[in-house]
Design an enzyme around this catalytic site. Structure first.
Site, PDB file in Angstrom:
ATOM      1  CD  GLU A   1     -47.856   4.058   3.160  1.00  0.00           C
ATOM      2  OE1 GLU A   1     -47.380   3.721   4.249  1.00  0.00           O
ATOM      3  OE2 GLU A   1     -48.449   3.261   2.412  1.00  0.00           O
TER       4      GLU A   1
HETATM    5  C1  ACM Z   1     -52.278   4.156   4.665  1.00  0.00           C
HETATM    6  O1  ACM Z   1     -52.379   3.369   5.620  1.00  0.00           O
HETATM    7  N1  ACM Z   1     -51.197   4.123   3.900  1.00  0.00           N
HETATM    8  C2  ACM Z   1     -53.290   5.149   4.380  1.00  0.00           C
END
Ligand code: ACM
Length: 654
Positions: free
Chosen positions: A308
């Protein structure tokens, strides 16, 4: 030989009630008779068996657990009732490819566990313990021969200790639970935007400024690594970079791609701050940091996160990133992250570790010895395998999505996405990890979010693929649930404590009647209802006490199915009537409590709704309220609403 094993295996999926084993072994062959477990029970190694100290400690633990299970003080008779034949001591650092198999043979005189090393022996002891039952002739274990080995070598539980800190006792009791169901990797998510939970002596501002004083000292971490090793569990640390790294930047803003100052993030979601891949000092820092951590975490794998990264801070950077991108011919932020990962991989390798990361790190620029943790969908796992990378599955195993065990159980690392893979590609899929993210949990209710559901996933990762019978899984899960209580997990005991807090001195009965049939909403639902959740928001309300996969709702659903299949089933009918009557009258009983306590205010709508739909079903009527009750009610869900809707649709009075 193979034929027999297959036949036994299928017999094993429809086992009689005495095999309360989870995960289900590869093969079980019933014998004649029963081994009695009395006060003279004693366990010990056979002559010539390995002297690995893990074994004597595991035997001590097992004896204490048997004493606790049976309520008997053990006097340790002269003859060993449980004999361990263990060939070797196992590897100095538990490895992924270490033999975990065992054979357990029980006859009416003795039980023998034979294993290549302490790992198999410990798994065998857990199986032996699970077989102990209290029957007409006292405590004992049925005569049996079990040959058992895991289907997957990597069977993990990830715990996020950043969003909400989890004290050592929480970690230890969850490691005990993991060992009970043969999970063997503790993935410790030690840093994120909301907290840096590890002591660094090289860079003390990490914990001093990034943790609110809630971090693990290096001695404590060594203790946990030892504790885990003693239970056949590897510890893989994760330090999430280059994104999800705000807590690092509070003390060391010079690592960031944008100007500081930074503060610990108190809310949830994806944020902009990220380390600056263009700055050589960042890698100097990471080299020293990873070197320090590698001296504390002996496992062969080191998790660098990598998930992310939104690239916004990199795109906004006018200082060093644009020139760096031009110099290297990078077109996108994705190229930049691949470059970052390549540099970090070299550092991780320098310290003798293999790099692991979330599936965003999958990129052909990286060497094939890294491990991909698939979370955005199983496709990333099969893609990785096809490209020559090993991987583990976590997509489908996210406990914060609050799905029932029935669903989690059927998610298979070699599921349909892996169908098109060749044998060698499938062999790259090492297993899976259950993930426990900590936005909406505290040390008080974390156990109830993990257990017993993680046990169902543990069975998927250990047992043969053909073991897929959901009702058999639930029957055994209900038994293992009690075992987990005895181990010290608080999924049941803290539930009661939380209800007692809510009810004060008034008694929890009507509140428990309601809470027993509610389930907490998943993170999306909770954020939607209350977008202001932050790290300091108390997690002390009904939604926090309520548990996923309501057992009462499941049993009631089965009862309703029985009645729908056979409307002349008078016993089912009267039991249904009793439940509906209880729920229909519960709102009136709970009302005084809810009026008295501010903390129970948000329970009022759901309490009224449960009573209302139960009254409708009793009267054989349906109505719009029933449709409404099928949807989220604030932050919770009425887990019995679907079964009540099925009843109401019959148009029969109860
Ligand atoms: C995640 O759930 N961002 C690995």
């Amino acid at each position: 030989m193979l034929r027999t094993a297959v036949v036994l295996l299928f017999a094993a999926t429809a086992l009689p009630a005495q095999w309360n084993v989870m995960p289900m072994p590869s093969s079980i062959q019933a014998g004649q008779g029963r081994l009695t477990i009395g006060q003279e029970f004693s366990a010990g190694p056979d002559t010539g068996s390995s002297a690995d100290p893990r074994l004597s400690r595991a035997i001590d633990r097992m004896s204490r657990r048997i004493a606790k299970l049976t309520g008997m003080t053990l006097h340790e008779g002269s003859q060993k009732i449980l004999l361990l034949q263990v060939q070797g001591g196992g590897q100095a650092v538990q490895s992924l490819d270490e033999d975990e198999s065992y054979r357990l043979t029980v006859d009416s005189r003795q039980a023998v566990i034979a294993a290549a090393n302490p790992l198999g022996a410990m798994h065998g002891m857990e199986t032996f313990y699970q077989l102990i039952a209290n029957a007409a002739d006292g405590w004992g274990v049925p005569a049996v021969t079990i040959d058992d080995r895991p289907r997957f070598a990597w069977r993990g539980l990830m715990m996020d200790v950043s969003r909400h800190f989890m004290p050592l006792e929480v970690i230890r009791r969850n490691l005990d639970g993991m060992a009970a169901v043969k999970l063997n990797v503790f993935h410790w998510h030690l840093s994120d935007d909301q907290g840096f939970r590890m002591e660094s002596k090289r860079f003390p501002k990490l914990q001093q400024q990034g943790s609110d004083g809630q971090f693990y000292t290096q001695d404590e971490v060594r203790g946990i690594v030892e504790y885990a090793r003693d239970r056949g569990i590897r510890v893989v640390p994760e330090f999430d970079i280059p994104g999800h790294s705000t807590s690092w930047l509070v003390g060391y803003p010079e690592l960031a791609a944008g100007p500081g100052p930074y503060q610990i993030l108190r809310t949830w979601g994806i944020t902009d701050p990220a380390m600056d891949p263009a700055r050589p000092e960042v890698y100097t820092f990471l080299d020293a940091f990873i070197g320090e951590m590698a001296s504390l975490f002996p496992d062969a794998y080191f998790h660098i996160g990598g998930d992310e990264v939104n690239g916004k801070q990199w795109a906004a950077n006018t200082a060093d990133i644009p020139g760096f991108m031009r110099l290297h011919g990078f077109k996108t932020e994705h190229d930049l992250q691949a470059y970052f990962n390549q540099q970090v991989e070299k550092i991780v390798t320098k310290y003798g570790r293999r790099m692991e990361g979330w599936d965003e790190i999958l990129n052909p620029a990286l060497p094939k010895n890294i491990v991909i943790q698939s979370w955005r969908g199983a496709k990333s796992l099969s893609d990785a395998a096809r490209q020559g990378y090993q991987g583990i599955l976590s997509s489908g195993y996210y406990l914060d999505h609050i799905e029932p065990s029935s669903k989690l159980y059927l998610v298979d690392p070699l599921g349909s996405q892996a169908d098109s893979l060749g044998k060698n590609e499938q062999a790259r899929i090492l297993g899976g990890e259950v993930c426990m993210w900590a936005e909406y949990i505290s040390e008080e209710n974390v156990d109830s979010r993990i257990w017993p559901r993680a046990a169902a996933i543990a069975e998927r990762l250990w047992s043969p693929a053909a073991v897929r019978d959901v009702s058999g899984m639930y029957r055994r899960l209900d038994v293992i649930d009690g075992e987990l209580d005895l181990i010290g997990l608080r999924h049941n005991s803290n539930y009661r404590l939380m209800l007692e807090r809510l009810a004060g001195s008034d008694g929890i009965e009507p509140l428990a009647t309601l809470a027993d049939v509610l389930e907490p909403g998943a993170l999306g639902q909770r954020h939607h209802v209350n977008p202001n959740y932050a790290q300091s928001t108390p997690l002390n309300r009904l939604v926090d006490a309520a548990r996923p996969d309501s057992a009462i709702a499941r049993h009631f659903g089965e009862l309703v199915d029985r009645f729908v299949a056979n409307p002349n089933d008078a016993a089912a009918r009267s039991e249904i009537s009793r439940w509906l009557t209880l729920w229909a009258g519960n709102n009136a009983r709970l009302q005084p409590l809810m009026e008295k306590r501010q903390i129970l205010r948000d329970a009022a709508p759901v309490s009224a709704m449960l009573a209302g739909i139960s009254a409708l079903a009793l009267a054989g009527r349906t109505g719009p309220d029933i449709q409404t009750a099928l949807k989220p009610v604030g932050e919770v869900n009425i887990a019995v609403a679907p079964a009540i809707a099925r009843l109401a649709a019959l148009g029969r009075r109860f």
